[in-house]
Design a protein around this motif. Structure first.
Motif, PDB file in Angstrom:
ATOM      1  N   TRP A 246      -0.451   4.272   0.638  1.00 35.54           N
ATOM      2  CA  TRP A 246      -0.735   5.598   2.012  1.00 35.54           C
ATOM      3  C   TRP A 246       0.334   4.402   2.789  1.00 35.54           C
ATOM      4  CZ3 TRP A 246      -3.957   8.497   4.593  1.00 35.54           C
ATOM      5  CH2 TRP A 246      -5.053   9.001   4.071  1.00 35.54           C
ATOM      6  N   ASN A 247       1.006   5.732   3.772  1.00 38.85           N
ATOM      7  CA  ASN A 247       1.885   5.849   4.570  1.00 38.85           C
ATOM      8  C   ASN A 247       3.028   4.962   4.015  1.00 38.85           C
ATOM      9  OD1 ASN A 247       0.457   6.546   6.830  1.00 38.85           O
ATOM     10  ND2 ASN A 247      -0.478   4.695   6.873  1.00 38.85           N
TER      11      ASN A 247
ATOM     12  N   PRO B 124      -3.397   2.114  -4.275  1.00 42.27           N
ATOM     13  CA  PRO B 124      -2.883   2.941  -3.134  1.00 42.27           C
ATOM     14  C   PRO B 124      -2.887   2.728  -1.709  1.00 42.27           C
ATOM     15  CG  PRO B 124      -4.365   2.640  -5.610  1.00 42.27           C
ATOM     16  CD  PRO B 124      -4.301   1.606  -5.178  1.00 42.27           C
ATOM     17  N   GLY B 125      -3.762   2.049  -1.746  1.00 41.24           N
ATOM     18  CA  GLY B 125      -4.601   2.215  -0.252  1.00 41.24           C
ATOM     19  C   GLY B 125      -4.358   0.873   0.185  1.00 41.24           C
ATOM     20  N   SER B 126      -4.583   0.673   1.915  1.00 44.12           N
ATOM     21  CA  SER B 126      -4.777  -0.605   2.484  1.00 44.12           C
ATOM     22  C   SER B 126      -6.061  -1.327   1.619  1.00 44.12           C
ATOM     23  CB  SER B 126      -4.700  -1.231   3.879  1.00 44.12           C
ATOM     24  OG  SER B 126      -3.110  -0.600   4.356  1.00 44.12           O
ATOM     25  N   PHE B 127      -6.686  -0.434   2.431  1.00 48.65           N
ATOM     26  CA  PHE B 127      -8.449  -0.831   1.241  1.00 48.65           C
ATOM     27  C   PHE B 127      -8.637  -1.586   0.064  1.00 48.65           C
ATOM     28  CE2 PHE B 127     -12.880  -0.229  -0.417  1.00 48.65           C
ATOM     29  CZ  PHE B 127     -13.373  -0.779   0.501  1.00 48.65           C
ATOM     30  N   GLU B 128      -6.939  -1.305  -0.434  1.00 44.96           N
ATOM     31  CA  GLU B 128      -7.147  -2.501  -1.607  1.00 44.96           C
ATOM     32  C   GLU B 128      -5.633  -2.903  -1.898  1.00 44.96           C
ATOM     33  OE1 GLU B 128      -7.210   1.513  -1.935  1.00 44.96           O
ATOM     34  OE2 GLU B 128      -8.824   2.036  -2.560  1.00 44.96           O
TER      35      GLU B 128
ATOM     36  N   ILE C 264     -12.069   0.048   7.030  1.00 41.73           N
ATOM     37  CA  ILE C 264     -10.828  -0.257   6.865  1.00 41.73           C
ATOM     38  C   ILE C 264     -10.171  -1.347   6.917  1.00 41.73           C
ATOM     39  CG2 ILE C 264      -9.183   0.836   5.619  1.00 41.73           C
ATOM     40  CD1 ILE C 264      -9.424   3.372   4.988  1.00 41.73           C
TER      41      ILE C 264
ATOM     42  N   ALA D  38       0.786  -1.431   0.022  1.00 46.03           N
ATOM     43  CA  ALA D  38      -0.013   0.218  -0.291  1.00 46.03           C
ATOM     44  C   ALA D  38       1.107   1.638   0.200  1.00 46.03           C
ATOM     45  CB  ALA D  38      -1.265   0.024   0.804  1.00 46.03           C
TER      46      ALA D  38
ATOM     47  N   HIS E 171     -13.835   5.630  10.479  1.00 49.62           N
ATOM     48  CA  HIS E 171     -13.112   5.035   8.690  1.00 49.62           C
ATOM     49  C   HIS E 171     -11.994   4.231   9.020  1.00 49.62           C
ATOM     50  CE1 HIS E 171      -9.730   5.792   5.123  1.00 49.62           C
ATOM     51  NE2 HIS E 171     -11.987   5.717   4.669  1.00 49.62           N
TER      52      HIS E 171
ATOM     53  N   CYS F 179      -0.308  -0.198   6.267  1.00 47.15           N
ATOM     54  CA  CYS F 179       0.225   0.200   7.439  1.00 47.15           C
ATOM     55  C   CYS F 179      -2.138   1.226   7.835  1.00 47.15           C
ATOM     56  CB  CYS F 179       1.079   1.096   7.545  1.00 47.15           C
ATOM     57  SG  CYS F 179       0.883   2.485   9.429  1.00 47.15           S
ATOM     58  N   VAL F 180      -2.599   1.213   8.670  1.00 45.06           N
ATOM     59  CA  VAL F 180      -3.531   2.245   8.364  1.00 45.06           C
ATOM     60  C   VAL F 180      -3.592   2.991  10.293  1.00 45.06           C
ATOM     61  CG1 VAL F 180      -6.188   2.076   8.508  1.00 45.06           C
ATOM     62  CG2 VAL F 180      -5.204  -0.150   7.273  1.00 45.06           C
ATOM     63  N   ILE F 181      -3.624   4.112  10.239  1.00 45.53           N
ATOM     64  CA  ILE F 181      -3.007   4.420  11.703  1.00 45.53           C
ATOM     65  C   ILE F 181      -4.391   4.902  11.623  1.00 45.53           C
ATOM     66  CG2 ILE F 181      -2.097   7.075  12.496  1.00 45.53           C
ATOM     67  CD1 ILE F 181       0.381   6.344  10.457  1.00 45.53           C
TER      68      ILE F 181
HETATM   69  C1  DLZ Z   1      -8.431   6.930   2.665  1.00 44.22           C
HETATM   70  C2  DLZ Z   1      -6.956   6.695   3.980  1.00 44.22           C
HETATM   71  C3  DLZ Z   1      -7.498   6.997   5.444  1.00 44.22           C
HETATM   72  C4  DLZ Z   1      -7.612   8.220   6.265  1.00 44.22           C
HETATM   73  N1  DLZ Z   1      -6.582   6.585   5.681  1.00 44.22           N
HETATM   74  C5  DLZ Z   1      -5.452   5.404   5.898  1.00 44.22           C
HETATM   75  C6  DLZ Z   1      -4.698   5.066   6.357  1.00 44.22           C
HETATM   76  O1  DLZ Z   1      -4.159   4.861   7.474  1.00 44.22           O
HETATM   77  N2  DLZ Z   1      -3.842   3.401   5.738  1.00 44.22           N
HETATM   78  C7  DLZ Z   1      -4.341   3.608   4.049  1.00 44.22           C
HETATM   79  O2  DLZ Z   1      -3.319   1.855   4.195  1.00 44.22           O
HETATM   80  N3  DLZ Z   1      -4.361   3.495   3.468  1.00 44.22           N
HETATM   81  C8  DLZ Z   1      -5.891   4.632   4.289  1.00 44.22           C
HETATM   82  N4  DLZ Z   1      -6.747   5.866   3.494  1.00 44.22           N
HETATM   83  C9  DLZ Z   1      -7.199   5.085   1.738  1.00 44.22           C
HETATM   84  C10 DLZ Z   1      -8.138   3.872   2.263  1.00 44.22           C
HETATM   85  O3  DLZ Z   1      -7.168   2.572   2.333  1.00 44.22           O
HETATM   86  C11 DLZ Z   1      -8.288   3.833   0.631  1.00 44.22           C
HETATM   87  O4  DLZ Z   1      -7.220   4.003  -0.263  1.00 44.22           O
HETATM   88  C12 DLZ Z   1      -9.443   4.715  -0.157  1.00 44.22           C
HETATM   89  O5  DLZ Z   1     -10.442   4.423   1.301  1.00 44.22           O
HETATM   90  C13 DLZ Z   1      -9.929   4.595  -1.341  1.00 44.22           C
HETATM   91  O6  DLZ Z   1     -10.297   3.146  -1.314  1.00 44.22           O
END
Ligand code: DLZ
Length: 158
Positions: A31-32, A63-67, A101, A29, A97, A89-91
């Motif tokens: 993000w972070n 892009p982010g952990s959600f993906e 996630i 991911a 939210h 890493c989801v902080i």
């Molecule tokens: C939107 C978001 C937020 C607020 N925080 C994180 C995070 O701490 N770590 C992470 O990996 N991703 C974060 N994202 C992005 C989501 O994972 C995802 O990419 C978006 O919601 C689009 O689907």
């Protein structure tokens, strides 16, 4: 992946086996990024240390952990891939939210592993703050990328 009584008896207690012919996919991911890059380095170093070949390790950014679950699915469905390692890493923030996630990622990654019957590893940090993340991405609590790689190797031993 076929488990039989025969291969259960072949392996050591720790399930560490020869991985020189195994193929790994790391889904990372963005993000972070500072944290996930360290998790990635830890995972790669561990795979190489245990005998994986550089040319048998692939990386896919999302892009982010959600993906991560979808990225993992794209790779897990490839016959050549033996194990997938998801790194994120989801902080924790002030809203729910974080919970949405984390739940989605944990469930999604579980489902991909079960669907494709191969190890799909949850290497996702869920810290309260950046410092806790740094502590677990090469800091005082080690590197969870390293642990994720060891988990993948152990699962390949079954
Ligand atoms: C939107 C978001 C937020 C607020 N925080 C994180 C995070 O701490 N770590 C992470 O990996 N991703 C974060 N994202 C992005 C989501 O994972 C995802 O990419 C978006 O919601 C689009 O689907």
């Amino acid at each position: 992946m076929a488990t039989s009584l025969k291969n259960l008896s072949q392996h050591t207690q720790e399930n560490i086996q020869d991985i020189s012919d195994k193929t790994f996919a790391l889904v990372v991911a963005e993000w972070n990024d500072e944290i996930t890059s360290s998790l990635y380095s830890g995972a790669i170093e561990t795979l190489l240390r245990y005998g994986a070949k550089k040319e048998n390790i692939y990386r896919k950014n999302v892009p982010g952990s959600f993906e991560l679950p979808l990225g993992a699915q794209w790779l897990a469905k490839l016959e050549e891939i033996d194990a997938v390692i998801c790194l994120g890493c989801v902080i924790q923030g002030e809203t729910r939210h974080f919970d949405f996630i984390c739940d989605a990622v944990a469930n999604g990654i579980t489902q991909v592993g079960l669907k494709y019957d191969k190890p799909v590893i949850f290497g996702v940090l869920t810290p309260e703050n950046q410092q806790q993340a740094l502590d677990r991405a090469g800091g005082k609590h080690g590197n969870k990328g390293d642990e994720a790689a060891i988990t993948a190797i152990k699962m390949l031993g079954f």
